[in-house]
Scaffold this active site. Structure first.
Site, mmCIF file in Angstrom:
data_model
loop_
_atom_site.group_PDB
_atom_site.id
_atom_site.type_symbol
_atom_site.label_atom_id
_atom_site.label_comp_id
_atom_site.label_asym_id
_atom_site.label_seq_id
_atom_site.Cartn_x
_atom_site.Cartn_y
_atom_site.Cartn_z
ATOM 1 N N HIS A 190 36.731 35.823 56.496
ATOM 2 C CA HIS A 190 38.045 36.381 56.179
ATOM 3 C C HIS A 190 38.447 37.421 57.224
ATOM 4 O O HIS A 190 39.628 37.522 57.582
ATOM 5 C CB HIS A 190 38.044 37.031 54.797
ATOM 6 N N HIS A 243 31.426 31.823 39.697
ATOM 7 C CA HIS A 243 32.713 31.839 38.984
ATOM 8 C C HIS A 243 32.497 31.089 37.674
ATOM 9 O O HIS A 243 31.684 30.159 37.621
ATOM 10 C CB HIS A 243 33.809 31.044 39.686
ATOM 11 N N ASP A 255 30.203 39.103 51.796
ATOM 12 C CA ASP A 255 30.093 37.655 51.689
ATOM 13 C C ASP A 255 29.754 37.159 53.078
ATOM 14 O O ASP A 255 30.533 37.331 54.024
ATOM 15 C CB ASP A 255 31.408 37.028 51.199
ATOM 16 N N ASP A 258 33.597 28.612 56.232
ATOM 17 C CA ASP A 258 32.461 28.951 55.359
ATOM 18 C C ASP A 258 31.145 28.314 55.809
ATOM 19 O O ASP A 258 30.422 27.724 54.996
ATOM 20 C CB ASP A 258 32.754 28.522 53.907
ATOM 21 N N GLU A 272 38.023 41.359 47.163
ATOM 22 C CA GLU A 272 37.618 40.648 48.385
ATOM 23 C C GLU A 272 38.861 40.331 49.209
ATOM 24 O O GLU A 272 39.643 39.442 48.861
ATOM 25 C CB GLU A 272 36.879 39.365 47.981
ATOM 26 N N ASP A 286 32.552 27.317 38.047
ATOM 27 C CA ASP A 286 31.429 26.658 38.733
ATOM 28 C C ASP A 286 30.371 26.200 37.747
ATOM 29 O O ASP A 286 29.595 25.294 38.052
ATOM 30 C CB ASP A 286 30.668 27.617 39.671
ATOM 31 N N GLU A 336 34.154 39.633 53.646
ATOM 32 C CA GLU A 336 33.609 38.341 54.079
ATOM 33 C C GLU A 336 33.834 38.153 55.574
ATOM 34 O O GLU A 336 34.945 38.351 56.083
ATOM 35 C CB GLU A 336 34.292 37.217 53.280
ATOM 36 N N ASP A 378 28.302 33.144 50.934
ATOM 37 C CA ASP A 378 29.518 32.404 50.568
ATOM 38 C C ASP A 378 29.698 31.339 51.656
ATOM 39 O O ASP A 378 30.617 31.393 52.465
ATOM 40 C CB ASP A 378 30.709 33.360 50.495
ATOM 41 N N ASP A 391 39.051 28.868 57.120
ATOM 42 C CA ASP A 391 37.916 29.535 56.489
ATOM 43 C C ASP A 391 36.841 28.461 56.303
ATOM 44 O O ASP A 391 36.749 27.832 55.259
ATOM 45 C CB ASP A 391 38.368 30.102 55.134
HETATM 46 C C1 XLS Z 1 37.301 32.232 49.196
HETATM 47 C C2 XLS Z 1 36.470 33.333 48.706
HETATM 48 C C3 XLS Z 1 35.761 33.075 47.389
HETATM 49 C C4 XLS Z 1 35.314 34.378 46.782
HETATM 50 C C5 XLS Z 1 34.985 34.306 45.323
HETATM 51 O O1 XLS Z 1 37.678 32.177 50.354
HETATM 52 O O2 XLS Z 1 35.557 33.685 49.704
HETATM 53 O O3 XLS Z 1 34.711 32.199 47.566
HETATM 54 O O4 XLS Z 1 34.212 34.887 47.457
HETATM 55 O O5 XLS Z 1 36.068 33.948 44.561
HETATM 56 NI NI NI Z 2 34.015 35.043 49.471
HETATM 57 NI NI NI Z 3 36.042 32.857 51.671
#
Ligand code: XLS
Ligand code: NI
Ligand code: NI
Length: 433
Positions: free
Chosen positions: A269, A99, A294, A307, A230, A102, A266, A337, A305
Site C-alpha cells: 500500500h 476476516h 502487513d 501482495d 490500514e 474468510d 502495508e 498479507d 497491489d
Molecule cells: C487489502 C488489505 C486487506 C487488509 C485486511 O489490500 O491489505 O487484506 O489487510 O482487510
Molecule cells: Ni493488508
Molecule cells: Ni493490501
C-alpha cells in the site's frame, strides 16, 4: 491430521549454509537479538484470507487452486481451519489474522452470519488451546459482498452503515473472545469511483462516526488491544479515504481519535501511495501512531497491489530499522498479507512462500539490529542536525520573525551549504547486509 501438507515436518532453523528448502536460514526463533528472542521482535502472523480463502483468480480468469475445503458449508469451514492450524504449526508462526468472511460460510442475513461466525470462533478456541497459536488481529470483511459495493461506513444507504456497524461489533466480539491483540479496520470500499455521485463531506462524517463507535465499544467491553486503521490509496475504489499515514493522521485529528487509534502499515500500500515502506513507518513513528505491519511486496512494474511474499532483504532491513526505532512492536506484529502466484498450485508452495518471507524478514531484522547497535547511521544523522541542539538553534524555536531578522543582520549570518553525504550513507548501510 488432514494430510493436506503430505507429511511436511515443522520447519527448523538450520543456518545460512543449509541446502534444505524446508529450513530457515535466518529465522532462529529463540536467538537473542537486541535483548530479546527474534520471535518476539518479529511476531509473525499468517493471513487466513490469502492462504485459505483465495482461489487463485485474477481479473482475466477464475479459480486455479484446488483445495478440498472450497465450498460454503460449516463442514468445509472446519476442514479449512484444520489445515490452517496445521500450516501455522509447520511454520511455527505464533499468530494468525482473519476476516469473518474468510472463516465462516456466508449466510443470507446478519443473524446467520453471526451464528456461523460464533460456531467457528468456538472451533478456533479449541485449536488455539491445542496448538498455542494466538490471534494477532481480527477484522470484518465489509467489501466483498455486493451489499458493500458503494462502501460500508461511507455508504449512501444508512441501512448498509447499520449492517456494517453490527458486523463490526460481532467481529470485535469474536476477536476479544479469542484473546486477539488488535482489531483492524481496512477501508475496503470506503472511497469513491466518481465524485459525480459522491458527497465527500457526508461520507467523511459517517466514517468518523463509525470509528468513534468502534473506540467507544472497545472501552465499553474493556478491550485492551490496539484499534488499527490500514491505509491504502486506491484499489478497489479509484480513491480510498485512508490514503496513507499522513491522511489517516489528519482524519484522526479531525475526529479527536489520534490517541486511540494507530496504523497497520502495508508494504504494498505504501508503494501504491507513491511512498516507500520505510517512509510510512518513519512518519507513523514520528506521529506516535505506529501499530503493526502487513508484510508483502508489490511488483514495481505492475501498479497493482500484487501482495507477493517479501524477498528483498535490503528493503526489509530499512523497514525493520524503522520498526526498531519506533521501539518495536507492542501489540502489533508482522502479518504476511501475501499470497501465492496463481500458478503455484502445490501445498508445499504455501509453506515455502512463508519460509522465504520469514527468512527475508529475519535477515532484514538482523541487519537492522547491526545498524542500530553500530550507531554510525544515527551518529551521522545527529551530526547533520547538531546545530539545532546548540543554544542558537534552540532559541530559534521560541523566537519570532522580528528578533530573528535583527540577529541575522547584526551577526551577519551567512549560511554555507554542507554535503548531505547520501552516497556515503548508502555505502554504509550496504555493509550490514
Ligand atoms: C487489502 C488489505 C486487506 C487488509 C485486511 O489490500 O491489505 O487484506 O489487510 O482487510
Ligand atoms: Ni493488508
Ligand atoms: Ni493490501
Amino acid at each position: 491430521m488432514t494430510g493436506f501438507f503430505k507429511g511436511i515436518q515443522q520447519i527448523k532453523y538450520e543456518g545460512p549454509a543449509s541446502d534444505n528448502d524446508f529450513a530457515f536460514r535466518h529465522y532462529n526463533p529463540d536467538e537473542i537479538v537486541m535483548g530479546k528472542p527474534m520471535k518476539d521482535h518479529l511476531r509473525f502472523a499468517a493471513a487466513y484470507w490469502h492462504s485459505f480463502a483465495w482461489e487463485g483468480g485474477d481479473p482475466f480468469g477464475g479459480r486455479t487452486l484446488d483445495r478440498p475445503w472450497f465450498g460454503d458449508s460449516m463442514e468445509a469451514a472446519k476442514l479449512k481451519a484444520d489445515v490452517a492450524f496445521e500450516m501455522f504449526q509447520i511454520l511455527n508462526v505464533p499468530y494468525f489474522c482473519f476476516h469473518d468472511a474468510d472463516v465462516r460460510p456466508e449466510g443470507n442475513d446478519f443473524a446467520t452470519n453471526t451464528r456461523n461466525l460464533e460456531e467457528i470462533v468456538d472451533y478456533f478456541a479449541g485449536k488455539m488451546d491445542e496448538t498455542g497459536v494466538k490471534l494477532l488481529w481480527g477484522t470484518a470483511n465489509l467489501f466483498s459482498h455486493r451489499r458493500f459495493m458503494s462502501g460500508a461506513a461511507t455508504n449512501p444507504d444508512p441501512d448498509v452503515f447499520a449492517f456494517s456497524a453490527a458486523t463490526i461489533k460481532t467481529c470485535m466480539d469474536a476477536t476479544v473472545k479469542l484473546g486477539g491483540e488488535n482489531y483492524v479496520l481496512w477501508g475496503g470500499r470506503e472511497g469513491y469511483e466518481t465524485l459525480l455521485n459522491t458527497d465527500m463531506g457526508r461520507e467523511r462524517a459517517q466514517a468518523g462516526r463509525m470509528l468513534q463507535m468502534v473506540v467507544d465499544y472497545k472501552h465499553k467491553i474493556g478491550f485492551k488491544g490496539g484499534i488499527l486503521i490500514e491505509p491504502k490509496p486506491q484499489e478497489p475504489t479509484k480513491h480510498q479515504y485512508d490514503y496513507d499515514v499522513a491522511t489517516v493522521y489528519g482524519f484522526l485529528k479531525d475526529f479527536g481519535l489520534e490517541g486511540e487509534v494507530q496504523v497497520n502499515i502495508e508494504q504494498g500500500h505504501a508503494i501504491l501511495a507513491g511512498h516507500s515502506f520505510e517512509h510510512e513507518l518513519a512518519l507513523a513513528r514520528e506521529l506516535g501512531i505506529f501499530g503493526s505491519i502487513d508484510m508483502n511486496r508489490n511488483d514495481y512494474q505492475s501498479g497493482w497491489d500484487t501482495d507477493q511474499f517479501p524477498n528483498n532483504v535490503p528493503e526489509m532491513t530499512l523497514a525493520f530499522y524503522e520498526v526498531l526505532r519506533a521501539g518495536g512492536f507492542k501489540t502489533g506484529g508482522t502479518n504476511f498479507d501475501a499470497k501465492l502466484r496463481r500458478q503455484s498450485l502445490d501445498p508445499e508452495d504455501l509453506i515455502l512462500a512463508h519460509v522465504g518471507g520469514m527468512d527475508a524478514c529475519a535477515a532484514g531484522l538482523k541487519a537492522a539490529v547491526a545498524m542500530l547497535e553500530d550507531g554510525k547511521l544515527e551518529a551521522a544523522r545527529d551530526a547533520r542536525y547538531a546545530g539545532w541542539d546548540a543554544p542558537q538553534g534552540l532559541s530559534l524555536m521560541t523566537s519570532d520573525l522580528t528578533s530573528i531578522a535583527a540577529r541575522v543582520q547584526s551577526e551577519n549570518i551567512n549560511p554555507s551549504p554542507k554535503s548531505g553525504r547520501q552516497e556515503r550513507l548508502e555505502n554504509l548501510i550496504n555493509r550490514y547486509q
